[in-house]
Design an enzyme around this catalytic site. Structure first.
Site, PDB file in Angstrom:
ATOM      1  N   ASP A 269      56.851  42.747  79.679  1.00 57.35           N
ATOM      2  CA  ASP A 269      56.253  42.640  78.586  1.00 57.35           C
ATOM      3  C   ASP A 269      55.103  43.513  78.053  1.00 57.35           C
ATOM      4  O   ASP A 269      54.426  43.389  76.862  1.00 57.35           O
ATOM      5  CB  ASP A 269      55.400  40.998  78.648  1.00 57.35           C
ATOM      6  CG  ASP A 269      54.226  41.021  79.702  1.00 57.35           C
ATOM      7  OD1 ASP A 269      54.370  41.863  80.722  1.00 57.35           O
ATOM      8  OD2 ASP A 269      53.720  40.123  79.604  1.00 57.35           O
TER       9      ASP A 269
ATOM     10  N   GLU B 251      47.472  44.433  93.599  1.00 59.21           N
ATOM     11  CA  GLU B 251      47.473  46.041  93.506  1.00 59.21           C
ATOM     12  C   GLU B 251      46.626  46.629  94.478  1.00 59.21           C
ATOM     13  O   GLU B 251      47.064  47.433  95.295  1.00 59.21           O
ATOM     14  CB  GLU B 251      46.920  46.352  91.941  1.00 59.21           C
ATOM     15  CG  GLU B 251      47.715  45.924  90.725  1.00 59.21           C
ATOM     16  CD  GLU B 251      47.020  44.401  90.471  1.00 59.21           C
ATOM     17  OE1 GLU B 251      46.503  43.777  91.233  1.00 59.21           O
ATOM     18  OE2 GLU B 251      47.497  44.126  89.233  1.00 59.21           O
TER      19      GLU B 251
END
Lengths: 256, 256
Positions: free
Chosen positions: A114, A197
């Site tokens: 997205d 992350e």
């Protein structure tokens, strides 16, 4: 369309995806962006127990070199009733496994279906030597997530997301060299919501934030945006008695 | 990238836009889609009093033939305090004026900057002889907006939006032949929120709904999705004393 040009380092794009009303639209427009990038290999990994022929059709029609795989979220996370779930982690680890087994040069990048990518980004990240970093636009109320750069050097992270992270970066804000990754045989992404992350970048140790290669003109340009698409109602209801033998039955069948 | 191939009818894409946090991202990904379409002319019209060099840069870098124009919403609508405003009407009428003055063949299509388009759509609509229609996915709670087709013929509209319309279609659900449009010198879009499509299609009279050319395999396929992007906070605040002489000043300057 996507040409294999052997003078460019290969670029591996790892895209986690999952079935929802917007999925085919998102993959369609991302495929258009990636069709314009040379020497790219697209790893699309769905959180599902089987692949979906509608997704495969989009990938096939793009002409891009791709591998479509599945990697369901482990049940202990899927059945969690409280708190956020580690979405996309199974998928990304599957992509990393594929890279360990099949790649030996170039770079890889986690590209959600997205987000919005400037074509310039791909030209820059494919030359990553260790880990490169760059700003991501439209992130949280802070507006942007980026390394802070002063006089050409790294001075910390500007990021509106949760604290307590050594690497306060968004999933779309870094790329990794394949050979560097291969030299870290333990590197993988943890099932830890909010710290995916950070955990992955820590698993690349020894590697410190100040060692990141700063791209996007020393982090002064936005080459990727964290666009989010509004959720749509799944499974619209259709009065089958009223619309029998019409095209609406076919449309209903191709929608979630 | 977008080749001019004179054996294909030209396709004019009318895209209204306006300044907001997501604008550059939306135009960037739409430009990637349109770069893959041959013989296309992109009319980008902004609701503003002046053009924006950041937008122009995206258009220029795309290599697409384009005309970037402005068409501010008339003040009587802009200053409205109650009810919806006729967004994008000034822009689309400006595009229609341009077509009246400059085009003589092919077809045109209103393509908002946040929708998602399958490349197949453009191949089909460029051959429109009068007005063509086709399903739009992700529309309202009804899930789709489409002509109802039974035994290959038009049977009405399926659309979850407001009633009282002769043409219950979405802006992304139809395309118009240039020569047909030129044969209707009065045709234009009314400043009437919710009735823009209906009013425009009525202004093409004589033209009845059953005369629409049904595309997308008799309206059984979704070739355009009404994706909507979540709004982001405009103008994030930045502590200039803290971030002086860093890259964040440059990033702040390129964001809304």
């Amino acid at each position: 369309m996507s040409k294999v040009t052997h003078d460019l380092p290969p670029l591996y794009i790892i895209t986690p995806t999952y079935r929802r009303a917007e999925q085919l639209a998102e993959l369609t427009r991302l495929s258009h962006t990636l069709m314009l990038v040379p020497n790219l290999i697209w790893l699309v990994i769905e959180d599902a127990y089987s692949t979906n022929s509608l997704v495969d059709d989009i990938l096939k029609r793009s002409g891009i070199r791709y591998h479509y795989m599945i990697a369901p979220m482990p049940v202990q996370y899927k059945n969690k009733t409280k708190g956020p779930r580690p979405r996309g982690v199974s998928n990304r680890n599957k992509g990393l496994e594929w890279i360990r087994e099949n790649a030996y040069s170039g770079a890889f990048y986690f590209a959600d279906d997205d987000n919005t990518y400037d074509l310039t980004l791909f030209n820059e990240i494919r030359y990553t030597k260790t880990v490169s970093m760059f700003p991501v636009g439209l992130i949280t109320k802070a507006g942007v997530s980026s390394p802070i750069v002063k006089n050409g050097t790294f001075r910390g992270f500007y990021d509106g997301w949760i604290g307590g992270r050594k690497f306060a970066v968004d999933m779309a804000g870094f790329a990794v060299s394949v050979s560097f990754f291969l030299s870290r045989p333990q590197a993988s992404m943890p099932f830890k919501p909010g710290f995916e992350e950070d955990g992955f970048l820590k698993s690349l140790a020894p590697f410190e934030p100040f060692e990141a290669e700063l791209l996007a003109s020393n982090c002064t340009k936005i080459l990727v945006w964290h666009t989010q698409t509004k959720k749509n109602e799944p499974a619209w209801s259709l009065d089958y008695s009223k619309y029998n033998n019409t095209n609406l039955i076919a449309l209903k069948n191709i929608l979630v």
